[in-house]
Design a protein around this motif. Structure first.
Motif, PDB file in Angstrom:
ATOM      1  N   PRO A 217       8.248 -18.557  -9.175  1.00 32.95           N
ATOM      2  CA  PRO A 217       6.786 -18.703  -9.168  1.00 32.95           C
ATOM      3  C   PRO A 217       6.398 -20.170  -9.255  1.00 32.95           C
ATOM      4  CG  PRO A 217       7.447 -16.936 -10.633  1.00 32.95           C
ATOM      5  CD  PRO A 217       8.712 -17.621 -10.205  1.00 32.95           C
ATOM      6  N   LYS A 219       3.677 -23.429  -7.174  1.00 32.38           N
ATOM      7  CA  LYS A 219       2.774 -23.791  -6.087  1.00 32.38           C
ATOM      8  C   LYS A 219       3.563 -24.461  -4.963  1.00 32.38           C
ATOM      9  CE  LYS A 219      -1.310 -24.072  -8.983  1.00 32.38           C
ATOM     10  NZ  LYS A 219      -2.523 -24.809  -9.374  1.00 32.38           N
ATOM     11  N   THR A 368      -5.579 -11.693  -5.113  1.00 37.98           N
ATOM     12  CA  THR A 368      -4.150 -11.489  -5.272  1.00 37.98           C
ATOM     13  C   THR A 368      -3.652 -10.635  -4.116  1.00 37.98           C
ATOM     14  OG1 THR A 368      -2.408 -10.763  -6.780  1.00 37.98           O
ATOM     15  CG2 THR A 368      -4.415  -9.439  -6.718  1.00 37.98           C
ATOM     16  N   PHE A 392       1.034 -13.498  -4.633  1.00 34.64           N
ATOM     17  CA  PHE A 392       0.262 -14.720  -4.845  1.00 34.64           C
ATOM     18  C   PHE A 392      -1.037 -14.376  -5.571  1.00 34.64           C
ATOM     19  CE2 PHE A 392      -3.437 -14.561  -2.045  1.00 34.64           C
ATOM     20  CZ  PHE A 392      -3.107 -13.524  -1.178  1.00 34.64           C
ATOM     21  N   ASP A 393      -1.622 -15.341  -6.201  1.00 31.45           N
ATOM     22  CA  ASP A 393      -2.911 -15.178  -6.868  1.00 31.45           C
ATOM     23  C   ASP A 393      -3.598 -16.541  -6.813  1.00 31.45           C
ATOM     24  OD1 ASP A 393      -4.148 -13.137  -9.404  1.00 31.45           O
ATOM     25  OD2 ASP A 393      -4.991 -15.110  -8.981  1.00 31.45           O
ATOM     26  N   ASP A 394      -4.691 -16.629  -6.075  1.00 35.23           N
ATOM     27  CA  ASP A 394      -5.299 -17.933  -5.859  1.00 35.23           C
ATOM     28  C   ASP A 394      -6.763 -17.733  -5.495  1.00 35.23           C
ATOM     29  OD1 ASP A 394      -5.408 -20.691  -5.644  1.00 35.23           O
ATOM     30  OD2 ASP A 394      -3.570 -20.805  -4.459  1.00 35.23           O
ATOM     31  N   ASN A 439      -0.315 -20.611  -4.441  1.00 34.56           N
ATOM     32  CA  ASN A 439       0.142 -20.234  -5.778  1.00 34.56           C
ATOM     33  C   ASN A 439       0.867 -18.889  -5.799  1.00 34.56           C
ATOM     34  OD1 ASN A 439       0.434 -20.502  -8.563  1.00 34.56           O
ATOM     35  ND2 ASN A 439      -1.474 -19.363  -8.955  1.00 34.56           N
ATOM     36  N   THR A 441       2.982 -16.148  -7.823  1.00 35.00           N
ATOM     37  CA  THR A 441       2.980 -15.820  -9.259  1.00 35.00           C
ATOM     38  C   THR A 441       4.126 -14.913  -9.684  1.00 35.00           C
ATOM     39  OG1 THR A 441       1.463 -14.002  -8.805  1.00 35.00           O
ATOM     40  CG2 THR A 441       0.487 -16.099  -9.472  1.00 35.00           C
ATOM     41  N   LEU A 442       4.644 -14.082  -8.774  1.00 31.96           N
ATOM     42  CA  LEU A 442       5.720 -13.149  -9.137  1.00 31.96           C
ATOM     43  C   LEU A 442       6.749 -13.067  -8.021  1.00 31.96           C
ATOM     44  CD1 LEU A 442       3.684 -10.126 -10.581  1.00 31.96           C
ATOM     45  CD2 LEU A 442       5.117 -11.689 -11.880  1.00 31.96           C
TER      46      LEU A 442
END
Length: 442
Positions: A217, A219, A368, A392-394, A439, A441-442
């Protein structure tokens, strides 16, 4: 009698049945389409659909009662059904309250757009597809044919649209979840164009044969293909550009309207109905502009305003449908040649598609979702390995704002492949995009 003539013949019967204090609006939606489903590069299912539906409103003052009926193209049977349904609405009218936001067009603006079909025989398309896909595990669906939209009202307005198009939406699998998704949509099926699309797909399949990598995870610099950018931008259709949603503070772009927040000056978005496949009229009889500026050089400059919203808030409609959702997304291109995308990306992620998108924080325009087909790790401008699926989460304010570095000069034309109830008239013209600090995230 063709479909256009049949629709207007029915609405003339509807007009003849109006009483002195009554008006009507009538919307027609129909198609004559062929569908072919492929699996393992073979035809698994084929069929055709011919259908047409009327959605009419009986209006008395500020009251309206809406009804829908399918047509069977027998003028006597359909005329009798229409008369019966009309009488049923009159009975209901006694119990229906005034609709304070009812707004219909009372000034006739008629139009007629009938295109000649340039579509190939679907059997030829199937033969081309099967021949070119030999040896590939191709799965997908071809949907093509004629789409009709019509409108008429008791004020004498008549509008008609006949469009012919096709969409071949497909994926080619290497193994398990390793696949390349692509589509070919348009008005003339060009075998050479499809061959070029398959050549690009095969190049990505060869890259997928390399051992997959997992990313931590963090950027990353990323390139989003036009299809992936469309997945992101289409989230703005979830109320983001709706005037009603902006007024009621439910829009993901409230901060642009209320606080003057901006996106990148590289980003401009239009509802460009004139470049799309849908009609330039809508169900209440209002005419749509050829193009509506929504975001221009990063600033929110417009919204989609339906007649109901216009009436409720005392503003002017711009012909938006009731959902106030773009039907013809058009993102302005940039200056980056597509052939230079990997070089410009340098080291980072090449993302073919995104899926399972949803808002994680609507007020911050935070989204997300998951990477999908054909996502690769790129080093020094070269694809070196496929990547396993990541979440992703942005925020769109970052993705299309300070982190948007470049847009390609070339845009892809995409048709909405949705066929629920009927073939969609949604479309999009979008470039690809290079984005910093994407970004994961997982």
């Amino acid at each position: 009698m063709n479909t256009r003539e049949y629709f207007f013949a029915l609405t003339e019967r509807l007009a003849a049945g109006m009483k002195a204090d009554e008006h009507f609006t009538c919307w027609f939606s129909g198609e004559s389409s062929d569908f072919v489903r492929f699996n393992h590069a073979a035809v698994r299912q084929a069929g055709s659909v011919k259908q047409g539906f009327l959605r009419a409103s009986l209006i008395q003052g500020q009251k309206q009662s809406v009804f829908t009926m399918g047509i069977c193209e027998d003028i006597e049977k359909d005329g009798e059904a229409l008369e019966r349904l009309l009488n049923e609405q009159r009975v209901k009218m006694e119990f229906i309250p005034d609709d304070p936001y009812l707004l219909i067009s009372t000034v006739p603006h008629s139009s007629d757009s009938v295109e000649e079909s340039q579509l190939s025989d679907p059997r030829q398309v199937v033969e081309y597809t099967l021949a070119m896909a030999q040896g590939l595990d191709l799965v997908g669906i071809y949907a093509g044919g004629t789409i009709y939209r019509g409108f008429a009202n008791s004020f004498g307005q008549k509008n008609w649209l006949t469009k012919h198009n096709f969409n071949l939406d497909f994926s080619v699998y290497l193994r398990a979840d390793k696949a390349v998704k692509a589509s070919y949509a348009g008005f003339v099926f060009d075998p050479l164009h499809f061959e070029r699309e398959l050549t690009l797909v095969k190049e990505k399949l060869r890259a997928l044969e390399q051992p997959s990598r997992d990313l931590s995870p963090g950027k990353y610099r990323a390139y989003l293909t036009p299809a992936a950018l469309h997945d992101l931008v289409s989230m703005l259709g979830w109320g983001g550009l709706s005037e009603k949603a902006l007024r009621t503070k439910q829009s993901s772009l409230n901060k642009m309207r209320d606080e003057g927040k901006t996106l990148s000056a590289l980003f401009s978005l239009y509802e460009h109905t004139g470049k799309g496949t849908g009609p330039l009229f809508q169900a209440q009889g209002f005419i749509k502009p050829d193009c509506v500026s929504l975001i221009k050089e990063g600033e929110l400059v417009g919204s989609l305003i339906s007649p109901r919203t216009a009436k409720e808030y005392g503003t002017h409609t711009n012909g938006a449908d009731g959902s106030e959702t773009p039907e013809a997304y058009d993102v302005a291109p940039g200056n980056l040649p597509r052939e230079d995308v990997l070089k410009a990306l340098g080291t980072g992620i090449y993302i073919g598609n995104l899926w399972y998108l949803n808002y994680s924080d609507r007020q911050s325009a935070r989204i997300t979702g998951m990477t999908r087909f054909a996502t690769f790790w790129v080093e020094d401008g070269q694809i070196v390995a496929p990547l396993n699926v990541m979440r992703f989460d942005d925020s769109l304010y970052a993705l299309l704002g300070e982190n948007l570095e470049a847009l390609t000069k070339e845009c892809d034309f995409m048709l909405d492949p949705s066929t629920y109830e009927e073939r969609s008239t949604g479309s999009a013209h979008l470039p690809g995009a290079i984005i910093n600090n994407f970004n994961l995230t997982l």
